[in-house]
Every structure is written in C-alpha cells, then in structure tokens.
Design a protein around this motif. Sequence first.
Motif, PDB file in Angstrom:
ATOM      1  N   CYS A   1      -1.076  -2.192   9.799  1.00  0.00           N
ATOM      2  CA  CYS A   1      -0.258  -1.377   8.899  1.00  0.00           C
ATOM      3  C   CYS A   1      -0.594   0.101   9.119  1.00  0.00           C
ATOM      4  CB  CYS A   1      -0.541  -1.783   7.460  1.00  0.00           C
ATOM      5  SG  CYS A   1       0.410  -0.874   6.230  1.00  0.00           S
TER       6      CYS A   1
ATOM      7  N   HIS B   1       0.639  -6.682   1.186  1.00  0.00           N
ATOM      8  CA  HIS B   1      -0.550  -7.128   1.924  1.00  0.00           C
ATOM      9  C   HIS B   1      -1.082  -8.435   1.338  1.00  0.00           C
ATOM     10  CE1 HIS B   1      -1.657  -3.845   4.679  1.00  0.00           C
ATOM     11  NE2 HIS B   1      -1.050  -3.053   3.820  1.00  0.00           N
TER      12      HIS B   1
ATOM     13  N   ARG C   1      -4.963  -1.155   7.549  1.00  0.00           N
ATOM     14  CA  ARG C   1      -5.371  -2.546   7.299  1.00  0.00           C
ATOM     15  C   ARG C   1      -4.714  -3.486   8.309  1.00  0.00           C
ATOM     16  NH1 ARG C   1      -4.451  -0.314   2.312  1.00  0.00           N
ATOM     17  NH2 ARG C   1      -6.239  -0.257   0.910  1.00  0.00           N
TER      18      ARG C   1
ATOM     19  N   CYS D   1       0.874  -1.173   0.000  1.00  0.00           N
ATOM     20  CA  CYS D   1       0.000   0.000   0.000  1.00  0.00           C
ATOM     21  C   CYS D   1       0.916   1.229   0.000  1.00  0.00           C
ATOM     22  CB  CYS D   1      -0.864  -0.009   1.253  1.00  0.00           C
ATOM     23  SG  CYS D   1       0.146   0.118   2.745  1.00  0.00           S
TER      24      CYS D   1
ATOM     25  N   CYS E   1      -1.499   2.019   7.012  1.00  0.00           N
ATOM     26  CA  CYS E   1      -2.663   2.350   6.172  1.00  0.00           C
ATOM     27  C   CYS E   1      -3.971   1.984   6.870  1.00  0.00           C
ATOM     28  CB  CYS E   1      -2.575   1.632   4.834  1.00  0.00           C
ATOM     29  SG  CYS E   1      -2.847  -0.153   4.948  1.00  0.00           S
TER      30      CYS E   1
HETATM   31 ZN   LIG Z   1      -0.756  -1.006   4.368  1.00  0.00          ZN
END
Ligand SMILES: [Zn+2]
Length: 412
Positions: free
Chosen positions: A292, A238, A296, A231, A294
């Motif tokens: 993460c 991922h 996720r 990402c 991000c």
């Molecule tokens: Zn990520």
Amino acid sequence: MLDEGVAATVEYVRAHSPYYRRAFELTPAIRGAADLQSLPLTTKKDVSEFNEEFWCVPRDRFVDVSTTSGTTGVPTLYPLTRSDLDRLGENEHLCFQQVGLSPGDVVILAVTIDKCFMAGLAYFEGLRRLGVTAVRVGAGSPAMLLSMMERLKPTAIVSVPSFLKRVAAYASQQGINLAKSTVRKLICIGEPIRDGNWRLTPLGAPIAEAWDAQIYSTYGITELACSLCECGAGKGGHLLPQLLHIEIVDDAGSPVPDGKEGQLVATTIGVVGMPLVRFATGDITFLTREQCECGRWTPRIGPILGRKDQAMKIKGTTVYPAAVQRALQGVDQIADYVMIATAPTPMSDELEIVVALRGELPGAREAIQEKLRGELKVCPTIRIASLQEIRTLGDSTELRKPRVFLDRRGNS
Ligand SMILES: [Zn+2]
C-alpha cells in the motif's frame, strides 16, 4: 502464524461446535490456509438455522450477546466471551491507530450502541483501549451532534455516511460551516463511499467536501467480529491477518486471482464463543496484495461492489443493485427511486427503475438512461412515477428503512 491460526480454528471448532463436528466429519486435517479449499462454505442460512450449534462454550461464559439479521426472520444470536470482546476491541484499536487517532483526540460515535448491535460496542472498546475520549451521541439527532461538536471540539466522527450527509444538510440550514469545525477525520461504516477505482462515490464526495475532512471507509461483519479499515491512502480496507483469514471465491467456491471480483469468504482467528470457518459473506469485492502507499504489506479488500444474492443478469451482463444505486446517487434530477427486478425467463433478469423527479424536467429520462448506460454497460427500463407511488412501493414493515430494491424473481 496465519497457517497456524487457521489450522487452530478448524481444530477448535471440530472439537467444540456440534455443527462443525458434523459438517467436517469426513474432511481431512487442515494444516494451513491452502487446505481450506477442502472444507465446505458456511452460509448465513447455516448460521441462522443451526445458531446454537455453532457455540463452542457453555452459556455462562458469554459476557455479551449481539445479533445479526437472520435468514428466517428471527435475528441470529452472536454471543461473545470475555476474550472475544477483547479481540473485538483490539481489532478497532488497531483500526483507529491506522487512521491516525491517538490520545488527545475526541471522537464522536454517531452509531447505535444498543439494540444488540456489535459495531457500536466494538468502536467504544477500541477507543477506550486507544485512550481517546469517546462521545456516544448515537445516530438519531443532527442537532445533538452539532451541539456536542460546539462544546467538545471533536477531531473525528464515526458514522454511516448517509447520517453525515443528513448532518451536513441540517448544518447548512442552520448556517453552520462544517468545514470550519475541528473535525478532521470521518470514519464511515455500513455504506461504500468509494467505487472500484478508489474514487469517492456520489455519496462519499459531498460529505468529504462539506466537512473538508479526510474520509475513511471501514467494512465490518458481525459474524466475523472483525472489520477492515482504510488507511490514509484510501485504497482498500487493510486486513488484520492475526484476527481473520480471507478468500475471494467464484460461484463454485474456488479462489479467483487477486484483483478479480468474487465473493468474500472469511475464517475467524482467535474467536472462542462462536468462531466461523469459511463464512460466505455474500459481499462481492476484490483483493490486492501489493504494498500500500502507506507502506503496509497487509492484504486489502476493495469497496463492496454488490451482494451475491442480488446479482442480476441483464442481457448477459452482471449488474448489482449497489452499482445502480451508486450511479443514481449522482443524478441531481432524481428525488427518489425504487428498483424492481423480475425474471421473465430463467436465463435473464430485467430491471425496472421507478423514478420520481424533482419537478417537471424535460429530457430527464434520457439523462438517467445515458448515465446508467455509461456506468453499467446496459440500460434498465426507466419509468417516471410520483413520489407517493415510490414511497408505497418501498414501504416495508420488517426493515428499519424503506426498501430500494424489490426482488420479484421468485428465487430468493
Ligand atoms: Zn495503507
């Protein structure tokens, strides 16, 4: 869902694949991922030798036949059914979404889409599902890529990093500033662009800089018909757990703790034509299950740190050719090189690096030695040679590119 997926794959291959029916004959029923340990690994050699015994449907259900390099010199056939092709496209659709592409984007596919490669087909299918414009430039001509960039104003490129490096060199010769182009994302396949600490390697960093674009690494394996993509955080690929189950294992096939290096082993979920259970990829990496940046929570794998079958034991330290390559990419004095592994005794390997320099450079050997000692903790032997000698050593008729690692240990 994960446990159901894994259990369903095992049950399915037992019922439909002659190879697995035999291999799993005496093993107990699998209820979920935790039980996988009781099953043997499937190696690249197994898949190559018993190729058609892995197929679970009659031939007339296949809509595409991809290949991977086999261990016997003959490519391994990897046929896909209609639903396998859908699964492959869905995988890349989700990956492209994750890197932030959406309808309106124009994406150059600077990858091979024919010659039975699965990756190019997968990317095209993914982009088609996402509803973006795909431009199949291929990986042959920097001039064609630059011309299409000029005319179509793409926002992203999918390519192997070494080709992007070639394009950058060509553009600079032509006086073109790539940083001013419309390309904002580079999706890199095939070669690692980060090290184990997520820093860009000497291959990845100059590309990101030349294009002034965000660079994403993606790891794909034909046999698994799957890829794991980074990402925007750039901290590992991922996993899509609905499509693949992964394990990181030690030499005995037992799981290693998260964060620790080991071999990547994977089980496909949802594949109909040629599903694989506990496929040993030979790639060395690590797994992290922390959230993460991000947001996720899906597990991520680190960069590929080496190949299991190429691991060398030098003075007690494990060294992968890929790590040596990464270290050497950052040394400006080197024009070209070849690594030669030998095994003077069964317990220890030796590595000689034959290097051609850019001109007469006093102190270059010491500089290279210093760099390698810093990165690898041990120092291989360095020998300076002519560019011609290196080209001759690396010359290979069976591969599409010169060899940089010559394994003369007699065990592989
Ligand atoms: Zn990520």
